[in-house]
Scaffold this active site. Sequence first.
Site, PDB file in Angstrom:
ATOM      1  N   ASP A 120       0.925  -1.173   0.058  1.00  0.00           N
ATOM      2  CA  ASP A 120       0.093  -0.051   0.033  1.00  0.00           C
ATOM      3  C   ASP A 120       0.917   1.183   0.048  1.00  0.00           C
ATOM      4  O   ASP A 120       2.247   1.084   0.148  1.00  0.00           O
ATOM      5  CB  ASP A 120      -0.903  -0.029   1.290  1.00  0.00           C
ATOM      6  CG  ASP A 120      -2.056   0.822   0.950  1.00  0.00           C
ATOM      7  OD1 ASP A 120      -2.185   1.775   0.044  1.00  0.00           O
ATOM      8  OD2 ASP A 120      -3.331   0.582   1.581  1.00  0.00           O
TER       9      ASP A 120
HETATM   10  C1  BGC Z   1      -5.087   3.084  -0.205  1.00  0.00           C
HETATM   11  C2  BGC Z   1      -4.972   2.080  -1.244  1.00  0.00           C
HETATM   12  C3  BGC Z   1      -4.675   2.846  -2.586  1.00  0.00           C
HETATM   13  C4  BGC Z   1      -3.469   3.618  -2.250  1.00  0.00           C
HETATM   14  C5  BGC Z   1      -2.987   4.166  -3.781  1.00  0.00           C
HETATM   15  C6  BGC Z   1      -3.838   4.149  -0.393  1.00  0.00           C
HETATM   16  O1  BGC Z   1      -3.880   5.075   0.901  1.00  0.00           O
HETATM   17  O2  BGC Z   1      -5.032   2.551   1.020  1.00  0.00           O
HETATM   18  O3  BGC Z   1      -6.360   1.314  -1.068  1.00  0.00           O
HETATM   19  O4  BGC Z   1      -4.894   1.658  -3.535  1.00  0.00           O
HETATM   20  O5  BGC Z   1      -3.410   4.592  -1.470  1.00  0.00           O
HETATM   21  O6  BGC Z   1      -3.885   5.262  -3.936  1.00  0.00           O
END
Ligand code: BGC
Length: 746
Positions: free
Chosen positions: A272
């Site tokens: 993530d």
């Molecule tokens: C989220 C993810 C997301 C990623 C990229 C994160 O803050 O938890 O679900 O895919 O950002 O945007």
Amino acid sequence: MNTMKRSGTETAVSTESEVAARVETLLGQMSLVEKIGQLNQVGGVAFAPGPKAEDQIRVGGAGSVLWVNDTKRFNELQKIAVEESPSGIPLLFALDVIHGYRTIFPVPLAMASSWDPAVPEKSQAVAAQEARAAGIHWTFAPMIDIARDARWGRIVEGAGEDPYLGSAMAVAQVRGFQGSDIADPERVLACAKHFAGYGYSDGGRDYDPVYLSETQLRNIVLPPFAATVKAGVATFMSAYMDLNDVPASGNRFLMRQVLREEWGFEGFVVSDAFAVGNMLIQGHARDRRDAALRGIKAGLNMDMSSYAYAENLAELVADGVLSVAEIEELVRPILAIKVKMGLFERPYVDENRLAEVLAQPENRQTARWAAQRSMVLLKNEGGLLPLKTNLQKVAVIGPLADSMEATEGSWMVFGHTPAAVTVLAGIRAKLPQAEVSYAPGPEIRRDIPSWFESLMAGETLKPPQTAAEAEAAFQAAVETARAADLVVMVLGETALMAGEAASRASLDLPGRQEELLKAVADLGKPVVLVLLNGRPLSINWAAEHIPAILEAWEPGTEGGHAVADILFGEVNPGGKLPVSFPRKGSHAPLYYARNLTHSPEGSQMYNPRYWDGLPVPLYPFGFGLSYTTFKFSNLKVSAPQMKVGERVTVSVDVANTGEVAGEEVAQLYIHQKWGSDSRPLRELKGFERIALQPGETKTVTFSLGSDELSYWSTNANGWIQETTTFDIWVGGDSLATLHADLEVVE
Ligand code: BGC
């Protein structure tokens, strides 16, 4: 068959072994810096710190780019990768396309309410086509975290509380995004996230630690992930939080043991955002070098923009702490996917095609169809719905009635401007002759703004209403309602009240909405409540006093039309809840598949679980009404006894006993009566949404065998199917009463 061109060579690539050979050739020509580069996802925006994207790409230091949504820029960056970087490996452009790119579909929780896998599959196929035409190769979806705590804001992004329904919706989304072959140039790579357990954060507080027994992990949280691996999902995303005290992005058990060794996953895992570097903040890694080491050792392929890999891996290799072979092992699946996608032969996007793809009228038709199928009729006392189109004066009231942002909902694509048909616009379109008045009432907003609010310039950034302005808006709304013959109230939550960093302690309607609902109801006119929201809400007062309630969720670009189609009876609602609706936030987590206990409801020793209000759901899992009525009968199991490993068929007749055509979801639940471990009092193990004309009866059949009757047992420390007896129920929700027994013998 793909053909690849690089350094004057052209290779036909079609079989797994040809892909593998091509990957080895590439690895043979790449420097260590380039190999590490493939593990680095650079953020093309200001909030992602790190060197300029172009500079990293030019030296072969980037495998992927995210948070860019600009077709021309994609080609500019790709040109640097392909023509200037040493080995010319094309980049993967990644973006969160969660429920639509330009045409926005209902949020995933809503799509799950359709109980029709065709809804997410077709919707995500359109999302993929639009996103790919824009130049995006890879979406960070589906989010398949099972969520049983409605306080957790990200419940909106998943399919709700149930692993069986959740698996079906997860697989459908993967099919929609990826199609049957990742070489399809109209599709995008999918990413199963967040691996794993993110939906179980303590108290529903986003990012907080998660403690899960292996029983919960194996039986509830992991099945949708395992199902996506079987369905060929290309990538996974590791979660942020600690799972049983080990950050998910440094979790060997999850990424090496479960994902690779047990499930045989051959794709790659991205962390993530910033999660590798975050292991330092989380109190797990000593420093960023240690964080990078932990990520690699745990089997995490790609570092999403923390740059801990880019900064430290070469040094870790030079110091002999990591081997080149360990790096290559994690690079291989990334290269293999690029090869299989045909990225080497088609690295660029056709900049002239996007407008045409986005203008396809059928995309909006699919969005309207998906929204119609996703809505759930919660109440319809006295047959107030459907409404007549000869109404003269209708008032549409509420802060969300004309909000494009709330209609399209949570998780917009980076840079997208909401452009939805609101409920007000939908009703006006249905009633061209009538007087349709509108008043928003007092605004609603979060008590504490989120970080995302500063990223997404929108209404929420306006200064808050003063108390006097709010009061004036309240009175104006009541007066608007007073002048009408019928009132449609559109209440719920704004888009940023659910989603990431959007958990809340209460599930009540925010702000003065319930007060306004009461004031309008006091006028004595017929009132219909339409809910726009991304999580279950404890609408106890409304459930008792408002005659008609439609759960529209966050229905997307065509949402207002879909609401009006249902309110005026052009479409008969057939959605069912994928989550239980608690009566209070403090009842969360609340879910139907709980264990029996020694003091179950109805027993002599029954003790109410709380003395200040029973934690029974306001609306149970699987619930939803229709403008017609259905009757289930004639439940039959093909054999009263079966041997372990065999299958039986369960059939039931479903009749439309009302006056209009409608759709019902036949749901099959099981309960293992005794055995090695206690099992939930009900578990969904089959469902089918069927259409029935008035008076028509159809027979629905389900199949039960080892897949449905096995479970991961604490006592046996593994998967087992036991000789025991099962209860079987089939009906229109999780309280189904039609029952049969099934005995499983040696
Ligand atoms: C989220 C993810 C997301 C990623 C990229 C994160 O803050 O938890 O679900 O895919 O950002 O945007």
